[in-house]
Scaffold this motif. Structure first.
Motif, PDB file in Angstrom:
ATOM      1  N   PRO A 246     -24.175 -80.278 -45.916  1.00 56.77           N
ATOM      2  CA  PRO A 246     -23.459 -81.345 -45.208  1.00 56.77           C
ATOM      3  C   PRO A 246     -23.003 -80.906 -43.819  1.00 56.77           C
ATOM      4  N   ASP A 247     -22.894 -81.859 -42.945  1.00 60.89           N
ATOM      5  CA  ASP A 247     -22.458 -81.590 -41.575  1.00 60.89           C
ATOM      6  C   ASP A 247     -20.985 -81.984 -41.447  1.00 60.89           C
ATOM      7  N   PHE A 248     -20.093 -81.083 -41.890  1.00 59.86           N
ATOM      8  CA  PHE A 248     -18.671 -81.360 -41.784  1.00 59.86           C
ATOM      9  C   PHE A 248     -18.238 -81.290 -40.324  1.00 59.86           C
ATOM     10  N   PHE A 249     -17.239 -82.085 -39.988  1.00 63.01           N
ATOM     11  CA  PHE A 249     -16.783 -82.195 -38.610  1.00 63.01           C
ATOM     12  C   PHE A 249     -16.208 -80.870 -38.090  1.00 63.01           C
ATOM     13  N   GLY A 250     -15.324 -80.273 -38.817  1.00 66.31           N
ATOM     14  CA  GLY A 250     -14.747 -78.991 -38.421  1.00 66.31           C
ATOM     15  C   GLY A 250     -13.682 -79.124 -37.365  1.00 66.31           C
ATOM     16  N   GLY A 251     -14.099 -79.449 -36.147  1.00 64.90           N
ATOM     17  CA  GLY A 251     -13.138 -79.586 -35.064  1.00 64.90           C
ATOM     18  C   GLY A 251     -12.353 -78.302 -34.843  1.00 64.90           C
ATOM     19  N   LYS A 252     -11.054 -78.445 -34.595  1.00 64.00           N
ATOM     20  CA  LYS A 252     -10.203 -77.296 -34.286  1.00 64.00           C
ATOM     21  C   LYS A 252      -9.983 -76.368 -35.478  1.00 64.00           C
ATOM     22  N   ILE A 253     -10.087 -76.912 -36.685  1.00 63.64           N
ATOM     23  CA  ILE A 253      -9.718 -76.091 -37.854  1.00 63.64           C
ATOM     24  C   ILE A 253     -10.894 -75.318 -38.431  1.00 63.64           C
ATOM     25  N   GLY A 254     -12.118 -75.692 -38.112  1.00 64.98           N
ATOM     26  CA  GLY A 254     -13.287 -75.012 -38.658  1.00 64.98           C
ATOM     27  C   GLY A 254     -13.779 -75.649 -39.942  1.00 64.98           C
ATOM     28  N   ASN A 255     -14.866 -75.106 -40.466  1.00 61.58           N
ATOM     29  CA  ASN A 255     -15.518 -75.672 -41.653  1.00 61.58           C
ATOM     30  C   ASN A 255     -15.334 -74.856 -42.919  1.00 61.58           C
ATOM     31  N   THR A 256     -15.271 -73.555 -42.786  1.00 60.89           N
ATOM     32  CA  THR A 256     -15.216 -72.700 -43.973  1.00 60.89           C
ATOM     33  C   THR A 256     -13.802 -72.606 -44.516  1.00 60.89           C
ATOM     34  N   ASN A 257     -13.706 -72.236 -45.770  1.00 55.40           N
ATOM     35  CA  ASN A 257     -12.403 -72.102 -46.411  1.00 55.40           C
ATOM     36  C   ASN A 257     -11.511 -71.129 -45.649  1.00 55.40           C
ATOM     37  N   ALA A 258     -12.056 -69.987 -45.290  1.00 59.12           N
ATOM     38  CA  ALA A 258     -11.268 -68.965 -44.589  1.00 59.12           C
ATOM     39  C   ALA A 258     -10.804 -69.452 -43.223  1.00 59.12           C
ATOM     40  N   GLU A 259     -11.685 -70.129 -42.485  1.00 58.20           N
ATOM     41  CA  GLU A 259     -11.306 -70.665 -41.175  1.00 58.20           C
ATOM     42  C   GLU A 259     -10.173 -71.674 -41.294  1.00 58.20           C
ATOM     43  N   ILE A 260     -10.325 -72.596 -42.233  1.00 59.01           N
ATOM     44  CA  ILE A 260      -9.332 -73.665 -42.393  1.00 59.01           C
ATOM     45  C   ILE A 260      -7.956 -73.079 -42.701  1.00 59.01           C
ATOM     46  N   ILE A 261      -7.926 -72.135 -43.642  1.00 56.52           N
ATOM     47  CA  ILE A 261      -6.648 -71.527 -44.022  1.00 56.52           C
ATOM     48  C   ILE A 261      -6.024 -70.800 -42.839  1.00 56.52           C
ATOM     49  N   ASN A 262      -6.806 -69.941 -42.189  1.00 58.08           N
ATOM     50  CA  ASN A 262      -6.285 -69.157 -41.073  1.00 58.08           C
ATOM     51  C   ASN A 262      -5.820 -70.044 -39.922  1.00 58.08           C
ATOM     52  N   ASN A 263      -6.669 -70.949 -39.503  1.00 59.51           N
ATOM     53  CA  ASN A 263      -6.378 -71.726 -38.292  1.00 59.51           C
ATOM     54  C   ASN A 263      -5.252 -72.730 -38.498  1.00 59.51           C
ATOM     55  N   MET A 264      -5.147 -73.287 -39.718  1.00 60.37           N
ATOM     56  CA  MET A 264      -4.038 -74.195 -39.997  1.00 60.37           C
ATOM     57  C   MET A 264      -2.716 -73.436 -40.037  1.00 60.37           C
ATOM     58  N   ILE A 265      -2.702 -72.264 -40.644  1.00 54.86           N
ATOM     59  CA  ILE A 265      -1.472 -71.464 -40.682  1.00 54.86           C
ATOM     60  C   ILE A 265      -1.018 -71.136 -39.261  1.00 54.86           C
ATOM     61  N   VAL A 266      -1.946 -70.673 -38.438  1.00 55.23           N
ATOM     62  CA  VAL A 266      -1.606 -70.282 -37.070  1.00 55.23           C
ATOM     63  C   VAL A 266      -1.021 -71.457 -36.301  1.00 55.23           C
ATOM     64  N   ASN A 267      -1.667 -72.629 -36.377  1.00 50.92           N
ATOM     65  CA  ASN A 267      -1.210 -73.758 -35.582  1.00 50.92           C
ATOM     66  C   ASN A 267       0.140 -74.292 -36.065  1.00 50.92           C
ATOM     67  N   ILE A 268       0.341 -74.309 -37.368  1.00 48.10           N
ATOM     68  CA  ILE A 268       1.627 -74.768 -37.900  1.00 48.10           C
ATOM     69  C   ILE A 268       2.754 -73.834 -37.466  1.00 48.10           C
ATOM     70  N   VAL A 269       2.525 -72.531 -37.554  1.00 46.81           N
ATOM     71  CA  VAL A 269       3.562 -71.574 -37.174  1.00 46.81           C
ATOM     72  C   VAL A 269       3.848 -71.642 -35.675  1.00 46.81           C
ATOM     73  N   GLU A 270       2.793 -71.779 -34.856  1.00 49.62           N
ATOM     74  CA  GLU A 270       2.982 -71.881 -33.408  1.00 49.62           C
ATOM     75  C   GLU A 270       3.865 -73.080 -33.035  1.00 49.62           C
ATOM     76  N   ASN A 271       3.706 -74.167 -33.769  1.00 43.47           N
ATOM     77  CA  ASN A 271       4.426 -75.396 -33.441  1.00 43.47           C
ATOM     78  C   ASN A 271       5.765 -75.536 -34.155  1.00 43.47           C
ATOM     79  N   SER A 272       6.053 -74.663 -35.107  1.00 44.98           N
ATOM     80  CA  SER A 272       7.208 -74.871 -35.973  1.00 44.98           C
ATOM     81  C   SER A 272       8.236 -73.756 -35.938  1.00 44.98           C
ATOM     82  N   TYR A 273       7.910 -72.636 -35.330  1.00 42.57           N
ATOM     83  CA  TYR A 273       8.830 -71.501 -35.362  1.00 42.57           C
ATOM     84  C   TYR A 273      10.156 -71.856 -34.674  1.00 42.57           C
ATOM     85  N   GLY A 274      11.257 -71.621 -35.388  1.00 47.42           N
ATOM     86  CA  GLY A 274      12.580 -71.906 -34.847  1.00 47.42           C
ATOM     87  C   GLY A 274      12.968 -73.368 -34.860  1.00 47.42           C
ATOM     88  N   LYS A 275      12.116 -74.217 -35.429  1.00 42.55           N
ATOM     89  CA  LYS A 275      12.372 -75.658 -35.467  1.00 42.55           C
ATOM     90  C   LYS A 275      12.885 -76.078 -36.859  1.00 42.55           C
TER      91      LYS A 275
END
Length: 401
Positions: A246-275
């Motif tokens: 299948p041709d998954f969209f991916g976008g900013k988070i990626g397609n693979t399980n490892a990419e999705i987990i890593n990139n979502m964690i990073v973006n959430i922490v970047e936007n949420s630290y101290g909030k």
């Protein structure tokens, strides 16, 4: 090529400096503020802090063992590499603790919510949940939702005096409803909590309106989706569900399980630290939502996945429900319902409560029993109750093509 983001240098330095100077997150939930139905039993010891106790109570409950043979997405496969609900719960806990640790939140509370969030789930995943809801609503006019039932297991069937914070996180985990921003709605009153639970039984849309009371519960809620988004794709590929890649969209988070987990964690922490909220960038949220939509179209809605439920499992559940309901209403102490469920619960709850489990309504007792079953138990029970039944499920073995 897979792409893995990393925390910005500025944020890494800030986190390390805050840790070095012992600056605590003011929005983290404190063990000292824990609320239980019976506070006289709560002793906030160094040995077993408040939410460590909740974790251990959940893990030592007999129902916790049943995670191991409950469907996550794919039923009736003899394949040790395919996710079961037990591995999903552990992965959710790991992802949520990673986020919570970076944000300086209460990771013990995060873990207790994660470990208990699916303990009331039915056999055969969300397909089983939908059918049990149909049967329960048809008989009582009340709705069945696995998150609400997880609370019932931990607070009513086996009342272990868990904290309201753990129970609220379990109730509000709503892993099917992603948001760009998660803002907790604080309260500290079991009366309000009980009203929220009851509303979910009466109002079909109440479940979608639930908002967690703590940031820790918000972390677990988003981690639930992160945990299954890429993992379900991984499992589908292992089982040969797709005729072509299948041709998954991916976008900013990626397609693979490892990419999705890593990139979502990073973006959430970047936007949420101290909030006092959790947030992700708009383009990450759009990719995340699109990825979940694609999973529904390509995996959960796949005819190969759904056919066995419609033709075999759903009719089996209906026959089992009606048979058990008859035994519950007649108080048949020779029935499977009594010997394998009611007597068992009464024996176990003797450690926690003086309440008589048999005083529950027949439909609730039947739902409790069916929801507690593993996939294999369900199949064996059908064969036992209906030895000449016309429905049958066949497992796909290790050496089947």
């Amino acid at each position: 090529m897979p792409h893995y983001n990393d925390l910005s240098k500025e944020l890494q330095e800030r986190i390390l400096d805050d840790r070095k100077n012992h600056r605590d997150n003011p929005y983290a939930f404190s063990n000292e503020d824990v609320l239980r139905r019976n506070m006289s039993h709560d002793k906030n010891k160094l040995l077993r802090p408040a939410f460590v106790r909740d974790c251990e109570k959940i893990m030592h409950l007999p129902m916790y063992n049943r995670y191991a043979d409950k469907t996550q997405v794919f039923s009736l496969y003899k394949n040790d590499d395919i996710s079961r609900r037990s591995s999903h719960v552990q992965l959710v806990s790991r992802i949520a603790r990673n986020i919570g640790s970076l944000l300086g939140l209460n990771t013990d509370l995060i873990e207790s919510i994660s470990l208990g969030h699916d303990i009331g789930h039915t056999p055969f995943g969300h397909a089983g949940e939908r059918k049990l809801n149909e049967l329960y609503f048809g008989s009582t006019g009340r709705y069945f939702n696995h998150n609400v039932h997880s609370v019932r297991v931990l607070d009513k069937i086996f009342p272990q005096n868990l904290s309201m914070q753990t129970l609220d996180g379990i109730l509000c985990h709503n892993g099917e409803m992603e948001l760009e921003k998660y803002m907790p709605r604080k309260y500290a009153d079991f009366k309000i909590f009980d009203e929220k639970v009851e509303e979910c039984y009466k109002d079909m849309d109440a479940n979608r309106r639930l908002v967690p009371a703590t940031l820790e519960a918000c972390v677990m809620r988003i981690s639930d989706i992160i945990a299954y988004l890429g993992k379900d794709r991984q499992d589908a590929q292992k089982l040969g569900l797709f005729e072509k890649e299948p041709d998954f969209f991916g976008g900013k988070i990626g397609n693979t399980n490892a990419e999705i987990i890593n990139n979502m964690i990073v973006n959430i922490v970047e936007n949420s630290y101290g909030k006092n909220y959790l947030k992700m960038d708009k383009d990450y949220f759009e990719a995340f939502s699109q990825g979940k939509k694609e999973n529904y179209e390509m995996i959960y809605g796949n005819v190969k996945v759904g056919k066995v439920y419609e033709e075999e499992i759903n009719p089996m559940m209906e026959e089992i429900y009606l048979r058990l309901l008859k035994d519950a209403k007649s108080h048949n102490k020779e029935s499977v319902l009594y010997k394998h469920h009611i007597a068992y619960v009464k024996k176990m709850t003797g450690y926690y409560s003086d309440a008589d489990y048999e005083e529950n309504t027949p439909d609730d007792i039947v739902v409790d029993y069916i929801a507690s079953m593993t996939d294999d138990y369900f199949v064996d029970l059908y064969k036992y109750l209906f030895p000449k039944g016309k429905h049958e499920v066949k497992y796909i073995g290790y050496f089947n093509e």
